[in-house]
Design a protein around this motif. Sequence first.
Motif, PDB file in Angstrom:
ATOM      1  N   GLY A 242      -5.895  -7.731 -10.018  1.00 27.64           N
ATOM      2  CA  GLY A 242      -4.474  -8.021 -10.160  1.00 27.64           C
ATOM      3  C   GLY A 242      -3.694  -6.957 -10.893  1.00 27.64           C
ATOM      4  N   ALA A 374       4.531  -3.987  -3.272  1.00 30.12           N
ATOM      5  CA  ALA A 374       4.168  -4.959  -4.313  1.00 30.12           C
ATOM      6  C   ALA A 374       4.130  -6.368  -3.749  1.00 30.12           C
ATOM      7  CB  ALA A 374       5.159  -4.877  -5.473  1.00 30.12           C
ATOM      8  N   GLY A 375       5.095  -6.709  -2.898  1.00 28.74           N
ATOM      9  CA  GLY A 375       5.091  -8.023  -2.276  1.00 28.74           C
ATOM     10  C   GLY A 375       3.891  -8.233  -1.387  1.00 28.74           C
ATOM     11  N   GLU A 378       0.852  -8.914  -3.548  1.00 29.46           N
ATOM     12  CA  GLU A 378       0.857 -10.281  -4.069  1.00 29.46           C
ATOM     13  C   GLU A 378       0.389 -11.278  -3.006  1.00 29.46           C
ATOM     14  OE1 GLU A 378       4.324 -10.061  -7.468  1.00 29.46           O
ATOM     15  OE2 GLU A 378       4.876 -10.643  -5.429  1.00 29.46           O
ATOM     16  N   ARG A 379       0.815 -11.060  -1.778  1.00 27.71           N
ATOM     17  CA  ARG A 379       0.378 -11.975  -0.711  1.00 27.71           C
ATOM     18  C   ARG A 379      -1.117 -11.868  -0.476  1.00 27.71           C
ATOM     19  NH1 ARG A 379       5.286 -10.091   1.266  1.00 27.71           N
ATOM     20  NH2 ARG A 379       4.341  -8.572   2.688  1.00 27.71           N
ATOM     21  N   THR A 383      -1.652 -14.009  -5.864  1.00 32.33           N
ATOM     22  CA  THR A 383      -1.174 -14.187  -7.242  1.00 32.33           C
ATOM     23  C   THR A 383      -0.106 -13.145  -7.526  1.00 32.33           C
ATOM     24  OG1 THR A 383      -1.858 -14.295  -9.564  1.00 32.33           O
ATOM     25  CG2 THR A 383      -2.927 -12.652  -8.206  1.00 32.33           C
ATOM     26  N   PRO A 384       0.869 -13.453  -8.371  1.00 30.22           N
ATOM     27  CA  PRO A 384       1.913 -12.471  -8.674  1.00 30.22           C
ATOM     28  C   PRO A 384       1.359 -11.298  -9.476  1.00 30.22           C
ATOM     29  CG  PRO A 384       2.553 -14.680  -9.411  1.00 30.22           C
ATOM     30  CD  PRO A 384       1.118 -14.738  -9.029  1.00 30.22           C
ATOM     31  N   LEU A 385       1.926 -10.134  -9.249  1.00 32.73           N
ATOM     32  CA  LEU A 385       1.618  -8.988 -10.098  1.00 32.73           C
ATOM     33  C   LEU A 385       2.397  -9.110 -11.398  1.00 32.73           C
ATOM     34  CD1 LEU A 385       1.850  -6.048  -7.513  1.00 32.73           C
ATOM     35  CD2 LEU A 385      -0.200  -7.241  -8.275  1.00 32.73           C
ATOM     36  N   GLN A 409      12.427  -6.752  -9.828  1.00 28.72           N
ATOM     37  CA  GLN A 409      12.661  -7.932 -10.654  1.00 28.72           C
ATOM     38  C   GLN A 409      11.495  -8.222 -11.601  1.00 28.72           C
ATOM     39  OE1 GLN A 409      15.640 -10.402 -10.802  1.00 28.72           O
ATOM     40  NE2 GLN A 409      16.210  -8.244 -10.510  1.00 28.72           N
ATOM     41  N   ARG A 410      10.937  -7.144 -12.118  1.00 29.18           N
ATOM     42  CA  ARG A 410       9.942  -7.274 -13.183  1.00 29.18           C
ATOM     43  C   ARG A 410       9.891  -5.952 -13.935  1.00 29.18           C
ATOM     44  NH1 ARG A 410       6.929  -8.150  -8.731  1.00 29.18           N
ATOM     45  NH2 ARG A 410       6.450 -10.246  -9.452  1.00 29.18           N
TER      46      ARG A 410
END
Length: 480
Positions: A242, A374-375, A378-379, A383-385, A409-410
Amino acid sequence: MTGPVLAVDQGTSGTKALVICPERGVIGSGTAPVRTRNLPGGRVEADPRELLGSVTDAGRRALADAGEPVVAVGLANQGETVLAWDPATGEPLTDAIIWQDKRAESVCAGLAPHAEELRRATGLPVDPYFAAPKMAWIRRHLTREGVVTTSDSWLVHRLTGGAAFVTDAATAGRTQLLGLDEAAWSARALELYGLAGERLPRVVDAAGPVAGTRAFGAEVPLTGLLVDQQAALLAQGALEPGAAKCTYGTGAFLLAQTGGRPRRGDSGLVSCVAWRLGGRTSYCLDGQVYTAASAVRWLTGLGVIAGPGDLDRVGATAPDTGGVTFVPSLAGLAAPWWRGDVRGSVTGLGLDTTAGHLVRALCEGIAAQVVELAGAAERDLGTPLGALRVDGGLTRSALLMQTQADLLQRPVEVSALPDATALGVGALARLGLDPRLPLPAVVPAWRPSAVYEPRVSAGEAAGRMGAFRAAVAALLERTP
């Protein structure tokens, strides 16, 4: 054995070498340029002798700067760059075909019926970006003589006086000839590419004694080998599943650690070897943006800016993109689209468009592609990064990094340690001397030099990403 190590990062536009002491950090550095030739038809080449000369020149300059001997050498490489060469003399038989080169599109087109089989076996899509299509193209069009390999095998052969014919597992994984699960050459992939009779280098761990080299002075062992982006992943401390990093160099490369087993998702990312240590393989997801700093150089060539250091100054002259959308796919779209045939586009131009608008649109186009990567990660991970750790020359641009944080957005954490690739392979050189050391003990301590937090709302970020995606969709529709 303690003492400094020499870490050499052989890159697309130049080679950087560091002398790294376990107690004092970097005590010497050296660089040497590499000239690549951008030719018609998407061809990108370099003189192999210049690659080798840049390695020895940068290494010797770093040693002179440090003024101390080293106890080992580590070498990072470009990954998908290939050439044919004579194993008896070490002389190159072709130019080096650089990773950005598109000439092997015809090879890939012929393998379309086997694309899914190859992806399942090797983790890679059929694309001229990877090494095997270029290797097959050389065999079909240039020469049947000698061996055809990625550039690291040739460099190691020359640096060790012909004593070693090897490649590390992660670099081998960039060819589309390595079986992903077993991290060994795939007989089926070799057959499909028409390379079944080739003499291939031995696949070795990223850390361990390879052979001695006198290329930098007194003989020292070569004990670390790794492809460049995985070396940066290591240096960024992305050791747990992750954890992710993005390097902004000639292209932009996002890698996310997946641990001891490969993840084969359907998001368009590459599943590949992160590194093999002590016979145990770690894997990662890998996404690429073909043009980042190279797109900045293109804008420089047009006279819009004077160079990368001008991005923030010129970008500050405009409050936003002014409605301009820039898809900087100047060498095609890589992951997750895998459309190397697509050209770039700039839309929304008006008589009021300024250089500042163009600079902001370029930064937004680079950052938007990283958001897509990044998206996809995550898929595939499910799990989100977390925060994105970043390195590379373009991270000096506060405009690009703030744009990245806004669209992602992070938080975006900029590495305080420059030259992450060299630092990563330097860590492996030390581990190769003493395999009893735990991996975290040789990796540089992580600390950011700056952290960029999102300054826009999720709604605004979604709107800007929507405009970029619409522009990409229009490009894909115009290029069937």
